[in-house]
Scaffold this motif. Structure first.
Motif, PDB file in Angstrom:
ATOM      1  N   GLY A 189       3.829 -11.550  -1.343  1.00 14.64           N
ATOM      2  CA  GLY A 189       2.579 -11.934  -0.683  1.00 14.64           C
ATOM      3  C   GLY A 189       2.649 -11.883   0.836  1.00 14.64           C
ATOM      4  N   LEU A 190       3.777 -11.442   1.379  1.00 17.54           N
ATOM      5  CA  LEU A 190       3.947 -11.369   2.837  1.00 17.54           C
ATOM      6  C   LEU A 190       4.103  -9.911   3.261  1.00 17.54           C
ATOM      7  N   GLU A 191       3.749  -9.620   4.508  1.00 16.38           N
ATOM      8  CA  GLU A 191       4.032  -8.287   5.032  1.00 16.38           C
ATOM      9  C   GLU A 191       5.363  -8.341   5.774  1.00 16.38           C
ATOM     10  N   ASP A 218       3.077  -4.963  -4.619  1.00 16.36           N
ATOM     11  CA  ASP A 218       4.003  -6.068  -4.346  1.00 16.36           C
ATOM     12  C   ASP A 218       4.938  -6.246  -5.550  1.00 16.36           C
ATOM     13  N   ALA A 219       6.070  -5.543  -5.504  1.00 16.94           N
ATOM     14  CA  ALA A 219       6.991  -5.525  -6.653  1.00 16.94           C
ATOM     15  C   ALA A 219       7.503  -6.924  -6.995  1.00 16.94           C
ATOM     16  N   LEU A 220       7.673  -7.771  -5.973  1.00 17.01           N
ATOM     17  CA  LEU A 220       8.174  -9.131  -6.242  1.00 17.01           C
ATOM     18  C   LEU A 220       7.136  -9.941  -7.024  1.00 17.01           C
ATOM     19  N   LEU A 221       5.880  -9.905  -6.578  1.00 17.70           N
ATOM     20  CA  LEU A 221       4.855 -10.660  -7.313  1.00 17.70           C
ATOM     21  C   LEU A 221       4.594 -10.058  -8.688  1.00 17.70           C
ATOM     22  N   GLY A 278      13.853 -17.205   3.592  1.00 23.03           N
ATOM     23  CA  GLY A 278      13.199 -18.513   3.719  1.00 23.03           C
ATOM     24  C   GLY A 278      11.692 -18.398   3.573  1.00 23.03           C
ATOM     25  N   ALA A 279      11.109 -17.421   4.267  1.00 24.28           N
ATOM     26  CA  ALA A 279       9.657 -17.236   4.233  1.00 24.28           C
ATOM     27  C   ALA A 279       9.205 -16.819   2.833  1.00 24.28           C
ATOM     28  N   LEU A 280      10.004 -15.978   2.169  1.00 26.40           N
ATOM     29  CA  LEU A 280       9.654 -15.534   0.808  1.00 26.40           C
ATOM     30  C   LEU A 280       9.689 -16.714  -0.159  1.00 26.40           C
TER      31      LEU A 280
END
Ligand code: MG
Length: 164
Positions: free
Chosen positions: A26-28, A42-45, A114-116
């Motif tokens: 969800g982050l760039e 967004d492969a992670l989401l 951390g941000a992720l």
């Protein structure tokens, strides 16, 4: 109320293309290349969504959001995750913990860990301590090692939501 724990696995891989924005969790993330996909890629989401759906035995992301459906073109993947989260809550479950592994040669994920974790916790309505994000390289091997793709694996454990 459900009385057992449920575990789910999600994986995803997307191809890199130069000049696209890299959207992850969800982050760039600043990078020369972004991921190619029908949605925001967004492969992670996508992997988190599939892990939640897998834990519920409610199909997969491609079944609920087919790439052939033009409604989902450039769709934010937060939408897919919100759907799976809603299904989880409706079924009487909450997230116990999540463990993600991102494999890519570049960019370096560690500075964004951390941000992720924080953004995943916000999207999943849980605390940061329930969310782990790990990063690896592919040691120069295969398509990921050749910097052509980014791969994600996610494991979740769901627990019954206690009755109030
Ligand atoms: Mg995907």
């Amino acid at each position: 109320m459900p009385n057992s724990f449920r575990t789910g696995l999600g994986t995803d891989i997307h191809r890199f293309r130069k000049g696209l924005p890299l959207i992850l969790g969800g982050l760039e993330i600043p990078h020369t290349h972004g991921l190619v996909g029908h949605s925001d890629a967004d492969a992670l989401l996508h992997a988190v969504t599939d892990a939640l759906l897998g834990a519920l035995a409610e199909g997969d992301i491609g079944e609920h959001f087919p790439p052939s459906d033009s409604r989902f073109k450039n769709a934010p993947s937060t939408e897919f995750l919100a759907f799976a989260l809603e299904r989880m809550q409706a079924r009487g479950y909450r997230l116990s913990n999540l463990d993600a592994v991102i494999t890519a040669e570049a960019p370096k994920i560690a500075p964004h860990r951390g941000a992720l974790r924080e953004n995943l916790a916000r999207l999943l309505e849980c605390s940061v301590s329930q969310v782990s994000v790990k990063a690896k390289t592919a040691e120069g091997l295969d398509a990921v090692g050749a910097r052509r793709a980014l791969h994600v694996q996610v494991l979740v454990l769901l627990e019954p939501t206690p009755k109030k």
